[in-house]
Scaffold this active site. Structure first.
Site, PDB file in Angstrom:
ATOM      1  N   CYS A 196     -54.385 -40.122  -7.522  1.00  0.00           N
ATOM      2  CA  CYS A 196     -54.792 -40.819  -6.207  1.00  0.00           C
ATOM      3  C   CYS A 196     -54.744 -42.188  -6.424  1.00  0.00           C
ATOM      4  O   CYS A 196     -55.099 -42.507  -7.471  1.00  0.00           O
ATOM      5  CB  CYS A 196     -55.945 -40.326  -5.677  1.00  0.00           C
ATOM      6  SG  CYS A 196     -56.643 -40.789  -3.961  1.00  0.00           S
ATOM      7  N   GLY A 197     -54.549 -42.935  -5.362  1.00  0.00           N
ATOM      8  CA  GLY A 197     -54.784 -44.421  -5.317  1.00  0.00           C
ATOM      9  C   GLY A 197     -56.169 -44.722  -5.763  1.00  0.00           C
ATOM     10  O   GLY A 197     -56.425 -45.788  -6.143  1.00  0.00           O
TER      11      GLY A 197
END
Length: 168
Positions: free
Chosen positions: A39-40
């Site tokens: 995920c970012g």
């Protein structure tokens, strides 16, 4: 678990699918975070680990971070529990407990997440988790006192966590 009144009343599964009684953390301040490996916001593992070490060094046995891996947002934690553990340790040196893969929304949502969302709804009173790395702060009595969005950096939470630890 409708009769649950505190965070410590729940028993999710650990990384080996064994029961993990949250009651083992009674008397501690808890930061519960739904995590993801792809995920970012995944680099927040570094900030979480630094927060865990910093606060635990100042206040031994008074604080714990609990990671709840979740694959419900864009399939960003597809690995097995074993792969997730390995990823967290190899890439971020994570030493705080990361439990078994968890659902945080929907029909199969982990009961502790249903309870936390009910205690501290999000923006506009929504009782769902919007994305990975949402954070819930639990006091020593097992009550939810704060909820932060994914964008809140772990290092920005230290002052509030310490205030809660020091609260009589």
């Amino acid at each position: 678990m409708a009769s649950a009144t505190t965070f410590f009343d729940f028993t999710p599964k650990d990384k080996t699918a064994k029961e993990y009684p949250l009651s083992q953390h009674k008397g501690k301040v808890i930061l519960a975070v739904n995590t993801a490996s792809k995920c970012g916001f995944t680099p927040q593992f570094k900030g979480l680990e630094e927060l865990w070490k910093s606060v635990s060094q100042k206040y031994p046995n008074k604080f714990v971070i609990l990671g709840f891996p979740c694959n419900q947002f864009g399939g960003q934690d597809p690995g097995s529990d074993e792969q997730i553990q390995e990823f967290c340790q190899l890439n971020y040196g994570v030493t705080f407990p990361v439990l078994g893969k968890t659902e945080v929304n929907g029909d199969k949502s982990e009961p502790v997440y249903e309870w936390m969302k009910g205690q501290k709804p999000g923006l506009l009173g929504l009782k769902r988790i919007k994305w990975n790395f949402e954070k819930f702060l639990i006091d020593k009595d097992g009550k939810v006192v704060q909820r932060w969005a994914s964008t809140s950096k772990p290092e920005s939470l230290e002052k509030e966590i310490i205030a809660l630890i020091e609260k009589k």
